[in-house]
Design a protein around this motif. Sequence first.
Motif, PDB file in Angstrom:
ATOM      1  N   PRO A 185       0.816  -1.221   0.000  1.00 53.19           N
ATOM      2  CA  PRO A 185       0.000   0.000   0.000  1.00 53.19           C
ATOM      3  C   PRO A 185       0.845   1.265   0.000  1.00 53.19           C
ATOM      4  O   PRO A 185       1.990   1.248   0.462  1.00 53.19           O
ATOM      5  N   ALA A 186       0.276   2.335  -0.528  1.00 53.99           N
ATOM      6  CA  ALA A 186       0.978   3.612  -0.603  1.00 53.99           C
ATOM      7  C   ALA A 186       1.393   4.064   0.798  1.00 53.99           C
ATOM      8  O   ALA A 186       0.609   3.974   1.741  1.00 53.99           O
ATOM      9  N   GLY A 187       2.643   4.519   0.920  1.00 57.64           N
ATOM     10  CA  GLY A 187       3.148   4.989   2.204  1.00 57.64           C
ATOM     11  C   GLY A 187       4.000   3.971   2.930  1.00 57.64           C
ATOM     12  O   GLY A 187       4.603   4.278   3.959  1.00 57.64           O
ATOM     13  N   VAL A 188       4.067   2.749   2.387  1.00 54.29           N
ATOM     14  CA  VAL A 188       4.817   1.698   3.063  1.00 54.29           C
ATOM     15  C   VAL A 188       6.321   1.999   3.027  1.00 54.29           C
ATOM     16  O   VAL A 188       6.838   2.563   2.060  1.00 54.29           O
ATOM     17  N   GLY A 189       7.026   1.643   4.100  1.00 55.66           N
ATOM     18  CA  GLY A 189       8.466   1.856   4.177  1.00 55.66           C
ATOM     19  C   GLY A 189       8.859   3.247   4.633  1.00 55.66           C
ATOM     20  O   GLY A 189      10.054   3.566   4.680  1.00 55.66           O
TER      21      GLY A 189
END
Length: 487
Positions: A185-189
Amino acid sequence: MLKQSLQHKLLQKLSPLQIQVIKLLEIPTAQLEQRIKEELEVNPVLEYSKDSQNNSDDNYEDNNDAPAENEVEKDELSIDDYIREDDIPTYKLQSHNYSKDDKYEDIPFSTGTTFHEHLVAQLGLRIMTEHERMIAEYMIGNIDEDGYLRREVDEIIDDLAFSQNIEVDEKEALDILEVIHDFDPAGVGARDLQECLLLQIVKKDRSNPAIESAYNILKNHFEEFTRKHYDKILKRLHMEDAELKDAIDEILKLNPKPGSAYSNPMTKTVQHIIPDFMLEVEDGQLQLSLNSRNLPELRVSHTYSEMLTDYQANKKNQSKEQKEAVMFVKQKLDSAKWFIDAIRQRQNTLMTVMEAILDYQKEYFVEGDETRLRPMILKDIADVTQLDISTISRVSNSKYIQTHFGIFPLKYFFSEGLQTDSGEEVSTREIKKILEECIAAEDKRKPLTDDRLAQILKEKSYNIARRTVAKYREQLNIPVARLRKEL
């Protein structure tokens, strides 16, 4: 110089039965069946009752004598307690058992792809060398369930060198992290909240003025945004109130914990609360019962009882090994009887405590009106039941009751009390309810301060200091007025 003296000390020594009861009281219904299975595995004398439906509670009451505290000499075993007509009848409590099984389902279990497996799978869609893939997999292993990389990149570089014997420089590590940042998902890491939100906003259509403004706020005015200093943002970005509101609405659509967005229903084991008590209304009367539907009924094995009977008839001709075997059986019989009796006492104690709570909070349980909850502490129920406060605490901990208006932990019904100006005692829960209602109805452009909330309560005859209001607000997980401000 040696000196001798006599001292008298009063020591309380718990019996094996008391220890069993204490331990079992702490176990909720969801775990009790497993505890019984564990006891069955370690004690061959204990077994499931095959004809339990024919046994009654009265039979158990006639035969539930626990083994004596004093050990009998090996050659003079008294086996009267072990060879009754039907061994030890079951401990079941028919008057308290709950039989409506169709209302309550077992805990479901499911397996599937984990969040980290989902991330590793996306590496297969990228063109990477084996060296880069190993670094990426190690980084993914350091991402937590919320989706954040909580460790510094230089620490990961050191770990790769020392534990994996993989040499990597900072630029290469950051390039690989940038690849992970592009994963779903967007924002991971992300390494912090600001980076997490920025990774999400850049994937949106920035030709939209609201999204571009949201990006600008997150990139350059993040501290003012988190502190809700909207007036400063308006001034520095030369924005109108409506424009700022649109930008903030876009930010609020972002997920501060992208790991939780991976909502494949097969990723986690689904957990349900299994209530320990059932409360129903029948003909206008409250009916309380224990949830004992999965509680297996136990007895002492006939085989081992017969072994003791044979010993009684031929004990003069027994060898040393046979006597030792009989002593082992006797110990296991003691343990089995203690366990069965402990289960029965657990059930009785649970019902005694819950009935006392039900009687104490009767007005509340009729309708479920939170304002009807009386101030109640552990000592109140201990006084009513004549049980120790520690026992009440063990019963109320990790236990739930299903009512006609919802499922609640027993701890929910305990609260301190305060007096109003008229001398009437009220529960702190009632005051918290008023606080919640006041804050829910406040003007979000000008949220109520703790001083103002204290004043409102005083007008309602609740004379409470501002610091107490702040304590109750924090217990309700409600932020201070400044952080509740909206445009």
